[in-house]
Write a protein that holds these residues in place. Structure first.
Motif, PDB file in Angstrom:
ATOM      1  N   TYR A 245      53.347  62.517  68.008  1.00  0.00           N
ATOM      2  CA  TYR A 245      54.009  63.099  67.118  1.00  0.00           C
ATOM      3  C   TYR A 245      55.423  62.840  66.860  1.00  0.00           C
ATOM      4  O   TYR A 245      56.016  62.947  65.729  1.00  0.00           O
ATOM      5  N   MET A 273      47.137  60.470  65.303  1.00  0.00           N
ATOM      6  CA  MET A 273      47.365  62.074  65.323  1.00  0.00           C
ATOM      7  C   MET A 273      46.127  62.936  65.160  1.00  0.00           C
ATOM      8  O   MET A 273      46.057  63.924  65.751  1.00  0.00           O
ATOM      9  N   PRO A 319      46.935  62.476  58.267  1.00  0.00           N
ATOM     10  CA  PRO A 319      46.939  61.088  58.343  1.00  0.00           C
ATOM     11  C   PRO A 319      46.382  60.173  57.120  1.00  0.00           C
ATOM     12  O   PRO A 319      46.962  59.353  56.774  1.00  0.00           O
ATOM     13  N   GLN A 327      49.710  57.798  49.281  1.00  0.00           N
ATOM     14  CA  GLN A 327      50.859  58.164  49.122  1.00  0.00           C
ATOM     15  C   GLN A 327      51.417  57.803  47.704  1.00  0.00           C
ATOM     16  O   GLN A 327      52.431  58.327  47.273  1.00  0.00           O
ATOM     17  N   HIS A 331      52.788  61.386  46.826  1.00  0.00           N
ATOM     18  CA  HIS A 331      54.294  61.770  47.132  1.00  0.00           C
ATOM     19  C   HIS A 331      55.108  62.194  45.993  1.00  0.00           C
ATOM     20  O   HIS A 331      54.861  61.831  44.781  1.00  0.00           O
ATOM     21  N   HIS A 339      49.846  70.919  51.279  1.00  0.00           N
ATOM     22  CA  HIS A 339      49.615  70.380  52.543  1.00  0.00           C
ATOM     23  C   HIS A 339      50.606  71.545  53.555  1.00  0.00           C
ATOM     24  O   HIS A 339      50.384  71.927  54.533  1.00  0.00           O
ATOM     25  N   ALA A 343      49.357  73.886  56.030  1.00  0.00           N
ATOM     26  CA  ALA A 343      49.944  73.623  57.489  1.00  0.00           C
ATOM     27  C   ALA A 343      50.769  75.011  58.092  1.00  0.00           C
ATOM     28  O   ALA A 343      50.673  75.464  59.168  1.00  0.00           O
TER      29      ALA A 343
END
Ligand code: HEM
Ligand code: HEM
Length: 466
Positions: A245, A273, A319, A327, A331, A339, A343
């Motif tokens: 990370y 990850m 990931p 992206q 993005h 996200h 998260a």
């Protein structure tokens, strides 16, 4: 009530309450921002309520305030219990909470007045920065002293995660905020972008994630009354998180002129990850196998269970969105906001709320005032974070594809309106959930029925450490 009490568990209690207060204020600011995106003309001519000021107030209060404070509060109870000793320096931990709360209060007022260092997740100016570092130093001394005086020789994985979160943050915060440059809090040029995302990425990965995993590793075995499936896996998960990370912040800058080797490392290790995420989840779910019903039957358990499920989704989504091809579409769109909420709230925030309801009776000596209210809060949080995820992901895909097809930004804005309306509506539900939670916590403290600690331990025990 003393300002810096020496009473056992009083610092844990103060952190839990403070975290819930910041959740209420922070989500309120989120809603103001959500309304501004749904109806840009709704709030006009009030400078401190413009979106550009409200947004950092919201993000700092929930991601630096609510989630870590509740998880630290729970940790200040869980870690000494695991180490079979009293928290060292209860008073010092109280000093930590005062510094932390002062930082957030001063920081929020400064941001609302337009004083910002304008770096994402590092917006706070120098004085709040110093206060936050002071808070973490106080907490580290408290944690270190507890560790040194422990009666329990074995260090259960939760203790590793808690210690790592505090130590890494104390070192990372001054570095990421370039605190040796008080006026700007930044270095110059593209190096600043690299430094900022090294820091910003590690705030979520090495502060919020380990604190949440500290609590999950305690709560799942404790609630299901089953020993942890594998201590070896728990260590693999811990070290692989630190290994992968730390250096992948470059995945926030794939479109920026940073060195290609840095992008390559970021993308590869972002995919890697999946290892720490899956190792942790396999370990927790195998611990709970055959007993998921027990988890879902208790309020702390259902928050933690849903938190781990959201961690799986985040651990697959993260990931994927690190791949340049993905992206290119996602993005700068609402996809990333989806996200972020899944998260920070769906994974770490839900585990924080689970840990809150587990620790609260133990640090107050009172039964949670209303189980029903806590359950309602669970459903409100679960429904709204799921709705945020679906609606914002949809909005992000629509936005990203429109841009790729050459549509100008301003022509895509009306298209987003229905998505923003739905998000604002579920935002109301989430704000209600925050106030319900705060009310329940305060009522527990002031009106809760006294409960013997053994009785609380009987219903949801501490995990077997060996
Ligand atoms: C405790 C609950 C919440 C947490 C942990 C949370 C977390 C976050 C985070 C981390 C961001 C930054 C996202 C990014 O930059 O990618 C963010 C932005 C935002 N959040 Fe929340 N949030 C919460 C509740 C809410 C609520 C109730 C609303 C109400 C609608 C809301 C609306 C927003 C808005 C409008 C933004 C800015 C999005 C943008 O820039 O387009 N949030 N939130
Ligand atoms: C498990 C592996 C993960 C990976 C590989 C990953 C990857 C990413 C990537 C690539 C972005 C940038 C997207 C873009 O700008 O286009 C991002 C943004 C973000 N991630 Fe993750 N993520 C992971 C887990 C997490 C976790 C566990 C959290 C929080 C606890 C989190 C919180 C965030 C936040 C808040 C942002 C928004 C940053 C911003 O404001 O631009 N992520 N993530």
């Amino acid at each position: 009530m003393r300002l810096v009490s020496d009473e056992e568990h009083s610092a844990a209690r103060a952190f839990l309450v403070s975290g819930m207060v910041w959740m209420a204020i922070g989500t309120t600011f989120g809603l103001i921002g959500g309304i501004a995106l749904a109806a840009p003309d709704a709030i006009r001519n009030v400078p401190w309520l413009v979106f550009g000021r409200v947004r950092p107030v919201h993000v700092n209060l929930v991601a630096v305030g609510f989630v870590p404070m509740v998880l630290i509060g729970a940790g200040l109870y869980l870690v000494p219990t695991l180490l079979r000793t009293r928290l060292y320096g209860e008073r010092l931990a109280h000093v930590g909470i005062w510094l932390y709360n002062a930082a957030l209060a001063i920081g929020a007022i400064e941001l609302a007045r337009g004083h910002t260092q304008a770096r994402e997740y590092a917006e706070l100016t120098w004085i709040p920065d110093v206060l936050i570092v002071g808070a973490f130093v106080a907490l580290i001394i408290s944690f270190g002293g507890t560790l040194a005086r422990r009666q329990e020789p074995l260090l259960y994985v939760s203790v590793w995660y808690f210690g790592a979160a505090l130590a890494v943050t104390a070192a990372l915060y001054p570095l990421g905020n370039a605190m040796w440059n008080p006026s700007t809090g930044a270095v110059t040029g593209v190096l600043d972008a690299i430094l900022l995302w090294f820091y910003g990425h590690n705030v979520v990965g090495l502060l919020l994630t380990p604190l949440a995993l500290c609590a999950a590793y305690y709560l799942v075995p404790a609630i299901t009354r089953a020993p942890l499936y594998s201590h070896t896996l728990s260590m693999i998960g811990f070290w692989s998180l630190l290994g992968f990370y730390t250096h992948i912040g470059g995945h926030h800058l794939l479109q920026a002129p940073i060195p290609v080797w840095l992008k390559v490392i970021s993308v590869i290790d972002s995919v890697m990850m999946m290892i720490p995420v899956l190792v942790v989840l396999v370990n927790l779910w195998l611990t709970a196998r055959g007993r998921f019903g027990d988890l879902f039957a208790s309020v702390p358990g259902k928050f933690v269970l849903l938190g781990t499920i959201n961690y799986l989704i985040v651990g697959v989504q993260g990931p994927l969105q690190s791949l340049p091809a993905v992206q290119r579409v996602t993005h700068f769109t609402q996809w990333t906001i989806a996200h972020a909420h899944l998260a920070v709230l769906g994974f770490t925030g839900m585990i924080a709320l689970g840990a809150l309801y587990y620790a609260l009776p133990r640090v107050t000596g009172k039964l949670v005032w209303s189980e029903r209210l806590a359950n309602t809060q669970f459903w409100f949080v679960f429904l709204s974070v799921t709705a945020f995820m679906l609606v914002l992901t949809g909005a992000g895909l629509a936005q990203g594809h429109a841009w790729i097809n050459g549509e100008t930004v301003y022509r895509t804005v009306p298209m987003l309106s229905p998505y923003m309306m739905v998000r604002a509506l579920f935002g109301v539900m989430l704000v209600l959930a925050a106030y319900l939670g705060l009310y329940n916590v305060l009522m527990t403290i002031y009106r809760g029925k006294p409960v013997a600690v053994e009785a609380a331990e009987g219903s949801v025990r501490k995990p077997a450490t060996a």
